[in-house]
Design a protein around this motif. Structure first.
Motif, PDB file in Angstrom:
ATOM      1  N   TYR A  90     -30.709  23.236 -31.378  1.00 26.62           N
ATOM      2  CA  TYR A  90     -30.748  23.326 -29.926  1.00 26.62           C
ATOM      3  C   TYR A  90     -29.543  22.628 -29.314  1.00 26.62           C
ATOM      4  O   TYR A  90     -29.166  21.532 -29.746  1.00 26.62           O
ATOM      5  N   CYS A  91     -29.046  23.230 -28.283  1.00 23.35           N
ATOM      6  CA  CYS A  91     -28.005  22.627 -27.470  1.00 23.35           C
ATOM      7  C   CYS A  91     -28.677  22.000 -26.248  1.00 23.35           C
ATOM      8  O   CYS A  91     -29.624  22.581 -25.695  1.00 23.35           O
ATOM      9  N   ALA A  92     -28.209  20.828 -25.835  1.00 24.03           N
ATOM     10  CA  ALA A  92     -28.770  20.138 -24.678  1.00 24.03           C
ATOM     11  C   ALA A  92     -27.634  19.555 -23.838  1.00 24.03           C
ATOM     12  O   ALA A  92     -26.573  19.234 -24.375  1.00 24.03           O
ATOM     13  N   ALA A  93     -27.883  19.423 -22.551  1.00 19.50           N
ATOM     14  CA  ALA A  93     -26.855  18.898 -21.653  1.00 19.50           C
ATOM     15  C   ALA A  93     -27.466  17.953 -20.640  1.00 19.50           C
ATOM     16  O   ALA A  93     -28.629  18.103 -20.249  1.00 19.50           O
ATOM     17  N   ASP A  94     -26.657  16.989 -20.240  1.00 18.09           N
ATOM     18  CA  ASP A  94     -27.102  16.039 -19.226  1.00 18.09           C
ATOM     19  C   ASP A  94     -25.892  15.439 -18.527  1.00 18.09           C
ATOM     20  O   ASP A  94     -24.897  15.153 -19.174  1.00 18.09           O
ATOM     21  N   PRO A  95     -25.980  15.233 -17.216  1.00 19.94           N
ATOM     22  CA  PRO A  95     -24.830  14.684 -16.494  1.00 19.94           C
ATOM     23  C   PRO A  95     -24.623  13.192 -16.709  1.00 19.94           C
ATOM     24  O   PRO A  95     -23.552  12.667 -16.401  1.00 19.94           O
ATOM     25  N   ARG A  96     -25.635  12.485 -17.225  1.00 19.85           N
ATOM     26  CA  ARG A  96     -25.507  11.028 -17.349  1.00 19.85           C
ATOM     27  C   ARG A  96     -25.577  10.546 -18.785  1.00 19.85           C
ATOM     28  O   ARG A  96     -24.832   9.665 -19.183  1.00 19.85           O
ATOM     29  N   PHE A  97     -26.507  11.089 -19.573  1.00 25.19           N
ATOM     30  CA  PHE A  97     -26.786  10.538 -20.893  1.00 25.19           C
ATOM     31  C   PHE A  97     -26.138  11.365 -22.003  1.00 25.19           C
ATOM     32  O   PHE A  97     -25.927  12.570 -21.855  1.00 25.19           O
ATOM     33  N   TYR A  98     -25.887  10.718 -23.128  1.00 26.31           N
ATOM     34  CA  TYR A  98     -25.299  11.396 -24.272  1.00 26.31           C
ATOM     35  C   TYR A  98     -25.793  10.800 -25.584  1.00 26.31           C
ATOM     36  O   TYR A  98     -25.195  10.995 -26.620  1.00 26.31           O
ATOM     37  N   GLY A  99     -26.876  10.080 -25.544  1.00 32.43           N
ATOM     38  CA  GLY A  99     -27.374   9.414 -26.731  1.00 32.43           C
ATOM     39  C   GLY A  99     -28.269  10.292 -27.569  1.00 32.43           C
ATOM     40  O   GLY A  99     -28.421  11.491 -27.314  1.00 32.43           O
ATOM     41  N   PRO A 100     -28.914   9.691 -28.557  1.00 27.99           N
ATOM     42  CA  PRO A 100     -29.745  10.439 -29.486  1.00 27.99           C
ATOM     43  C   PRO A 100     -31.170  10.694 -29.009  1.00 27.99           C
ATOM     44  O   PRO A 100     -31.949  11.322 -29.714  1.00 27.99           O
ATOM     45  N   ARG A 101     -31.524  10.191 -27.845  1.00 26.19           N
ATOM     46  CA  ARG A 101     -32.890  10.357 -27.367  1.00 26.19           C
ATOM     47  C   ARG A 101     -33.021  11.679 -26.630  1.00 26.19           C
ATOM     48  O   ARG A 101     -32.461  11.855 -25.552  1.00 26.19           O
ATOM     49  N   ARG A 102     -33.787  12.580 -27.187  1.00 26.11           N
ATOM     50  CA  ARG A 102     -33.895  13.921 -26.609  1.00 26.11           C
ATOM     51  C   ARG A 102     -34.488  13.907 -25.216  1.00 26.11           C
ATOM     52  O   ARG A 102     -34.199  14.778 -24.398  1.00 26.11           O
ATOM     53  N   ILE A 103     -35.304  12.898 -24.919  1.00 23.89           N
ATOM     54  CA  ILE A 103     -35.965  12.850 -23.625  1.00 23.89           C
ATOM     55  C   ILE A 103     -34.957  12.664 -22.489  1.00 23.89           C
ATOM     56  O   ILE A 103     -35.246  12.955 -21.329  1.00 23.89           O
ATOM     57  N   THR A 145     -19.220  13.496 -25.120  1.00 24.93           N
ATOM     58  CA  THR A 145     -19.208  13.143 -23.706  1.00 24.93           C
ATOM     59  C   THR A 145     -18.242  14.051 -22.957  1.00 24.93           C
ATOM     60  O   THR A 145     -17.245  14.504 -23.505  1.00 24.93           O
ATOM     61  N   TRP A 146     -18.558  14.277 -21.679  1.00 31.95           N
ATOM     62  CA  TRP A 146     -17.748  15.229 -20.931  1.00 31.95           C
ATOM     63  C   TRP A 146     -16.407  14.633 -20.532  1.00 31.95           C
ATOM     64  O   TRP A 146     -15.415  15.362 -20.438  1.00 31.95           O
ATOM     65  N   SER A 147     -16.347  13.332 -20.291  1.00 28.46           N
ATOM     66  CA  SER A 147     -15.150  12.740 -19.693  1.00 28.46           C
ATOM     67  C   SER A 147     -14.002  12.624 -20.681  1.00 28.46           C
ATOM     68  O   SER A 147     -12.912  13.157 -20.443  1.00 28.46           O
ATOM     69  N   VAL A 148     -14.226  11.965 -21.800  1.00 27.35           N
ATOM     70  CA  VAL A 148     -13.137  11.746 -22.754  1.00 27.35           C
ATOM     71  C   VAL A 148     -13.388  12.423 -24.090  1.00 27.35           C
ATOM     72  O   VAL A 148     -12.595  12.293 -25.015  1.00 27.35           O
ATOM     73  N   GLY A 149     -14.503  13.114 -24.206  1.00 29.04           N
ATOM     74  CA  GLY A 149     -14.784  13.813 -25.445  1.00 29.04           C
ATOM     75  C   GLY A 149     -15.155  12.905 -26.599  1.00 29.04           C
ATOM     76  O   GLY A 149     -14.916  13.247 -27.758  1.00 29.04           O
ATOM     77  N   ARG A 150     -15.724  11.772 -26.299  1.00 26.04           N
ATOM     78  CA  ARG A 150     -16.168  10.879 -27.363  1.00 26.04           C
ATOM     79  C   ARG A 150     -17.329  11.536 -28.105  1.00 26.04           C
ATOM     80  O   ARG A 150     -18.200  12.133 -27.478  1.00 26.04           O
ATOM     81  N   THR A 151     -17.346  11.379 -29.425  1.00 23.09           N
ATOM     82  CA  THR A 151     -18.353  12.049 -30.233  1.00 23.09           C
ATOM     83  C   THR A 151     -19.264  11.058 -30.956  1.00 23.09           C
ATOM     84  O   THR A 151     -18.865   9.930 -31.267  1.00 23.09           O
ATOM     85  N   PHE A 152     -20.469  11.517 -31.226  1.00 22.74           N
ATOM     86  CA  PHE A 152     -21.473  10.722 -31.915  1.00 22.74           C
ATOM     87  C   PHE A 152     -22.195  11.630 -32.909  1.00 22.74           C
ATOM     88  O   PHE A 152     -22.409  12.810 -32.615  1.00 22.74           O
ATOM     89  N   TYR A 153     -22.596  11.051 -34.048  1.00 25.94           N
ATOM     90  CA  TYR A 153     -23.268  11.833 -35.075  1.00 25.94           C
ATOM     91  C   TYR A 153     -24.433  11.059 -35.672  1.00 25.94           C
ATOM     92  O   TYR A 153     -24.401   9.830 -35.757  1.00 25.94           O
ATOM     93  N   SER A 154     -25.426  11.800 -36.129  1.00 24.46           N
ATOM     94  CA  SER A 154     -26.468  11.171 -36.914  1.00 24.46           C
ATOM     95  C   SER A 154     -25.917  10.886 -38.299  1.00 24.46           C
ATOM     96  O   SER A 154     -24.971  11.546 -38.766  1.00 24.46           O
ATOM     97  N   ASP A 155     -26.496   9.929 -38.977  1.00 20.46           N
ATOM     98  CA  ASP A 155     -26.019   9.572 -40.309  1.00 20.46           C
ATOM     99  C   ASP A 155     -26.159  10.741 -41.286  1.00 20.46           C
ATOM    100  O   ASP A 155     -25.371  10.873 -42.213  1.00 20.46           O
ATOM    101  N   ARG A 164     -19.854  15.796 -42.372  1.00 20.26           N
ATOM    102  CA  ARG A 164     -20.032  17.233 -42.687  1.00 20.26           C
ATOM    103  C   ARG A 164     -19.982  18.097 -41.435  1.00 20.26           C
ATOM    104  O   ARG A 164     -19.520  19.240 -41.487  1.00 20.26           O
ATOM    105  N   PHE A 165     -20.491  17.575 -40.333  1.00 22.08           N
ATOM    106  CA  PHE A 165     -20.536  18.335 -39.074  1.00 22.08           C
ATOM    107  C   PHE A 165     -19.513  17.777 -38.099  1.00 22.08           C
ATOM    108  O   PHE A 165     -19.229  16.576 -38.090  1.00 22.08           O
TER     109      PHE A 165
END
Length: 123
Positions: free
Chosen positions: A95-108, A52-62, A67-68
């Protein structure tokens, strides 16, 4: 419009490491969440990690957790994906992706995408 550019892909042996980079042409990632996705041949594009852009919270796939590591520089110019203990099944276009609102695992949910960088892990 945000143009994303990935770099750092290549060929590596199993157990090795690579670091991918993502930059936004002409701007920083201020106010943009950034995600990494990957797509292997014949498979759907899948979520890898996000920050996330604001606090840098991170999320990973299982499949990559432990490892990453996704992180960014203090100037919010580059977002990195450090990939360690690589496996042949990590082979994909990343692929790198960016969005101003979302940060979840849904590519759409991501509005902006890069062209991708190939990562090949040999056994």
């Amino acid at each position: 419009q945000v143009q994303l550019v990935e770099s750092g892909g290549g060929l590596v042996q199993a157990g090795g490491s690579l670091r991918l980079s993502c930059t936004a042409s002409g701007r920083t990632f201020s106010r943009y969440n950034v995600g990494w996705f990957r797509q292997a041949p014949g498979k759907e594009r899948e979520f890898v990690a996000a920050i996330t852009w604001s606090v840098g919270r991170t999320f990973y796939s299982d499949s990559v957790k432990g490892r990453f590591t996704i992180y960014r520089d203090n100037a919010l110019i580059t977002v990195y994906l450090q990939m360690n203990s690589l496996k042949p099944e990590d082979t994909a276009v990343y692929y790198c992706a960016a969005d101003p609102r979302f940060y979840g695992p849904r590519r759409i949910e991501y509005d902006y995408w890069g062209q991708g960088t190939q990562v090949t892990v040999s056994s």
